[in-house]
Design a protein around this motif. Structure first.
Motif, mmCIF file in Angstrom:
data_model
loop_
_atom_site.group_PDB
_atom_site.id
_atom_site.type_symbol
_atom_site.label_atom_id
_atom_site.label_comp_id
_atom_site.label_asym_id
_atom_site.label_seq_id
_atom_site.Cartn_x
_atom_site.Cartn_y
_atom_site.Cartn_z
ATOM 1 N N MET A 1 1.163 -1.188 0.086
ATOM 2 C CA MET A 1 0.223 0.002 -0.094
ATOM 3 C C MET A 1 0.474 1.403 0.117
ATOM 4 O O MET A 1 1.672 1.294 0.987
ATOM 5 N N SER A 2 0.892 1.906 -0.634
ATOM 6 C CA SER A 2 0.960 3.115 -1.236
ATOM 7 C C SER A 2 0.993 4.083 0.008
ATOM 8 O O SER A 2 0.161 4.319 0.815
ATOM 9 N N THR A 3 1.857 4.973 0.065
ATOM 10 C CA THR A 3 1.743 6.463 1.017
ATOM 11 C C THR A 3 0.415 6.874 0.282
ATOM 12 O O THR A 3 -0.482 7.310 1.554
ATOM 13 N N ARG A 9 -7.529 6.259 2.834
ATOM 14 C CA ARG A 9 -7.556 5.834 3.935
ATOM 15 C C ARG A 9 -7.591 6.682 5.281
ATOM 16 O O ARG A 9 -8.974 6.436 6.241
ATOM 17 N N GLU A 10 -6.980 7.339 6.030
ATOM 18 C CA GLU A 10 -6.867 7.860 7.208
ATOM 19 C C GLU A 10 -8.169 8.662 6.897
ATOM 20 O O GLU A 10 -9.051 9.156 7.895
ATOM 21 N N PHE A 11 -7.775 9.624 5.563
ATOM 22 C CA PHE A 11 -8.908 10.235 5.951
ATOM 23 C C PHE A 11 -10.004 10.293 5.590
ATOM 24 O O PHE A 11 -11.353 10.739 6.794
ATOM 25 N N ALA A 12 -10.576 9.217 5.223
ATOM 26 C CA ALA A 12 -11.940 8.247 5.005
ATOM 27 C C ALA A 12 -12.057 7.700 6.379
ATOM 28 O O ALA A 12 -13.170 8.503 6.412
ATOM 29 N N TYR A 13 -11.494 7.547 6.947
ATOM 30 C CA TYR A 13 -11.303 7.291 8.005
ATOM 31 C C TYR A 13 -12.170 8.096 9.454
ATOM 32 O O TYR A 13 -12.911 8.526 9.700
ATOM 33 N N GLN A 14 -11.880 9.179 8.690
ATOM 34 C CA GLN A 14 -12.001 10.866 9.882
ATOM 35 C C GLN A 14 -13.365 11.157 9.877
ATOM 36 O O GLN A 14 -14.129 11.248 10.509
ATOM 37 N N CYS A 34 -10.269 11.483 -1.401
ATOM 38 C CA CYS A 34 -9.485 11.788 -2.485
ATOM 39 C C CYS A 34 -8.784 12.661 -2.113
ATOM 40 O O CYS A 34 -7.971 13.326 -2.550
ATOM 41 N N LYS A 35 -10.289 13.144 -2.730
ATOM 42 C CA LYS A 35 -10.183 14.538 -3.018
ATOM 43 C C LYS A 35 -9.979 15.588 -1.879
ATOM 44 O O LYS A 35 -8.543 16.653 -2.269
ATOM 45 N N LEU A 36 -9.031 15.190 -0.100
ATOM 46 C CA LEU A 36 -8.974 16.128 0.527
ATOM 47 C C LEU A 36 -7.363 15.984 0.095
ATOM 48 O O LEU A 36 -6.348 16.479 0.146
ATOM 49 N N ALA A 37 -6.854 14.902 -0.044
ATOM 50 C CA ALA A 37 -5.205 14.162 -0.442
ATOM 51 C C ALA A 37 -5.085 14.767 -1.205
ATOM 52 O O ALA A 37 -3.826 15.404 -0.942
ATOM 53 N N GLU A 38 -5.535 15.357 -2.726
ATOM 54 C CA GLU A 38 -5.240 15.635 -3.792
ATOM 55 C C GLU A 38 -5.282 17.033 -3.360
ATOM 56 O O GLU A 38 -4.041 17.810 -3.102
ATOM 57 N N ALA A 39 -5.799 17.380 -2.940
ATOM 58 C CA ALA A 39 -5.754 19.034 -2.110
ATOM 59 C C ALA A 39 -4.344 19.441 -1.387
ATOM 60 O O ALA A 39 -4.143 20.498 -1.775
ATOM 61 N N GLU A 40 -3.702 18.795 -0.539
ATOM 62 C CA GLU A 40 -2.815 18.388 0.273
ATOM 63 C C GLU A 40 -1.559 18.300 -0.354
ATOM 64 O O GLU A 40 -1.003 19.091 0.143
ATOM 65 N N ALA A 41 -1.591 17.045 -1.219
ATOM 66 C CA ALA A 41 -0.922 17.165 -2.095
ATOM 67 C C ALA A 41 -0.461 18.690 -3.048
ATOM 68 O O ALA A 41 0.593 18.969 -3.207
#
Length: 105
Positions: A1-3, A9-14, A34-41
């Protein structure tokens, strides 16, 4: 599993927890994550400040550089109006003002 997958997965759980752990919302939570992770990146990275890179220069109250000693913060005081709490619907009693002194001639 990639970073990235772990972060999603952490965001979805939260998100799942914040919504009260509803059932059947996995795909919606995953898309939101996914959208949150993309925005964070895509967000600009702030460089960590190196504490030892610059010597600390404190300024005194007048804005001039001091000797490096830091003054203790001043204690916060309550405004005079905050000392008496007035229940809603009741009017505050106004205190009479002191008489003004005549101007010096």
């Amino acid at each position: 599993m990639s970073t990235d997958d772990k972060r999603i997965r952490e965001f979805a759980y939260q998100i799942w927890e914040s919504e009260g752990q509803p059932e059947g919302q996995e795909s919606r939570h995953w898309e939101m994550a996914c959208k949150l992770a993309e925005a964070e990146a895509l967000a600009p990275k702030k460089p960590a400040k190196a504490a030892a890179s610059k010597p600390a220069v404190s300024k005194t109250a007048n804005g001039k550089a001091g000797n490096g000693k830091v003054a203790a913060p001043k204690a916060k005081t309550k405004p005079a109006a905050a000392s008496a709490v007035i229940p809603p619907g009741e009017k505050a009693e106004k205190k009479p003002r002191a008489a003004r002194k005549p101007p010096a001639v």
